[in-house]
Design a protein around this motif. Sequence first.
Motif, PDB file in Angstrom:
ATOM      1  N   LEU A 143      -4.841  -6.602  -0.861  1.00 20.10           N
ATOM      2  CA  LEU A 143      -3.674  -7.465  -1.105  1.00 20.10           C
ATOM      3  C   LEU A 143      -2.742  -6.771  -2.102  1.00 20.10           C
ATOM      4  N   VAL A 144      -3.317  -6.171  -3.122  1.00 17.86           N
ATOM      5  CA  VAL A 144      -2.490  -5.460  -4.107  1.00 17.86           C
ATOM      6  C   VAL A 144      -1.782  -4.285  -3.433  1.00 17.86           C
ATOM      7  N   ARG A 145      -2.508  -3.593  -2.551  1.00 17.40           N
ATOM      8  CA  ARG A 145      -1.909  -2.448  -1.843  1.00 17.40           C
ATOM      9  C   ARG A 145      -0.743  -2.921  -0.977  1.00 17.40           C
ATOM     10  N   ALA A 146      -0.895  -4.056  -0.324  1.00 17.04           N
ATOM     11  CA  ALA A 146       0.183  -4.586   0.532  1.00 17.04           C
ATOM     12  C   ALA A 146       1.417  -4.902  -0.305  1.00 17.04           C
ATOM     13  N   VAL A 147       1.196  -5.485  -1.470  1.00 24.14           N
ATOM     14  CA  VAL A 147       2.337  -5.876  -2.325  1.00 24.14           C
ATOM     15  C   VAL A 147       2.982  -4.634  -2.949  1.00 24.14           C
ATOM     16  N   SER A 148       2.168  -3.747  -3.494  1.00 30.77           N
ATOM     17  CA  SER A 148       2.773  -2.585  -4.172  1.00 30.77           C
ATOM     18  C   SER A 148       3.495  -1.688  -3.169  1.00 30.77           C
ATOM     19  N   GLY A 149       3.030  -1.686  -1.911  1.00 36.67           N
ATOM     20  CA  GLY A 149       3.685  -0.877  -0.889  1.00 36.67           C
ATOM     21  C   GLY A 149       4.949  -1.511  -0.338  1.00 36.67           C
ATOM     22  N   SER A 150       5.262  -2.727  -0.766  1.00 36.98           N
ATOM     23  CA  SER A 150       6.391  -3.465  -0.189  1.00 36.98           C
ATOM     24  C   SER A 150       7.532  -3.712  -1.164  1.00 36.98           C
ATOM     25  N   VAL A 151       7.341  -3.336  -2.420  1.00 38.97           N
ATOM     26  CA  VAL A 151       8.393  -3.591  -3.407  1.00 38.97           C
ATOM     27  C   VAL A 151       9.164  -2.308  -3.704  1.00 38.97           C
ATOM     28  N   SER A 152      10.432  -2.491  -4.077  1.00 41.18           N
ATOM     29  CA  SER A 152      11.168  -1.319  -4.545  1.00 41.18           C
ATOM     30  C   SER A 152      11.480  -1.454  -6.025  1.00 41.18           C
ATOM     31  N   SER A 153      11.430  -2.676  -6.533  1.00 41.78           N
ATOM     32  CA  SER A 153      11.862  -2.899  -7.913  1.00 41.78           C
ATOM     33  C   SER A 153      10.809  -3.632  -8.758  1.00 41.78           C
ATOM     34  N   SER A 154      10.211  -4.657  -8.197  1.00 39.90           N
ATOM     35  CA  SER A 154       9.321  -5.513  -9.007  1.00 39.90           C
ATOM     36  C   SER A 154       8.119  -4.736  -9.542  1.00 39.90           C
TER      37      SER A 154
END
Length: 285
Positions: free
Chosen positions: A89-100
């Motif tokens: 889940l962390v990998r999915a989120v970190s791979g999807s943000v450009s700023s946060s």
Amino acid sequence: MTEQTAPYGSGAAPAGATAAPRRRVRIPHLQAMKDRGETWAMLTSYDMYTAQIFDAAGIPVLLVGDSAANNVYGHATSLPVTVDELLPLVRAVSGSVSSSLVLADLPFGSYQESPEQAFRTAARFMKEAGAHAVKLEGGLEMVPQVEKLTRNGIPVMAHIGFTPQSEHQLGGYRVQGRGEAADDLVEQATALEAAGAFGIVLEMVPAEAAHRITEAVTIPTVGIGAGPHCDAQVLVWQDMMGLRTGRMPRFVKQYADLATTMTEAAQAFAADVASGSFPADEHSF
Ligand code: KIV
């Protein structure tokens, strides 16, 4: 003829995303917002689409909380979720943000044993999942863990007050830090700051106690059920978007009613299928 859109979703930028790349949020930016008196927002996120949407909406910090236990895996408490369940889940989120900035929660049992255990777990979230920082629950007993991580390059957000991983020890969901117990929270917060924490979540703490803590520390406090005086506020996204139904904690404000929207959409789809009005010509090849 080539497909114009990927068949099952593509990870493309969501509607409303700005074209201009935005600066990555880093810990000094969060500190600078406190120093300027600007209050900021944090939301949970556990997947690609919410990460993209909240990132594009300008939410500075996305927390992949161990609340995934409740909100993704359907458990009654946050205790059962494992490191191996949270990492993707962390990998999915970190791979999807450009700023946060992406903050990974350390699950119950993965850091309490020793500073070394905490380091091993936190390093997995940073190396294998691309987290930018980690969060752990606890007061004075967590000072050695916070020191170990922050001295070895891992930024830590602390979490005091009501700590859901200790709900059985605390006797259920209860406000913490009423009356003189507020002094203990101030002591914990100042010790965690001295240990190197870059921020502190205050959960279910009386507003006045949270105010005292926010003034006692120089790092940002992030409130959830901790009143208006914190430097930042966090909510679980399924709560504030009304995806979750039923009894809601008092501290939740609902900004949307996704459960109704999705129920109506599902029913409309089923009715169209039953009547034969979907798929229409424009949906057919
Ligand atoms: O896991 C989580 O969602 C949290 C927030 C409630 C702060 O820790």
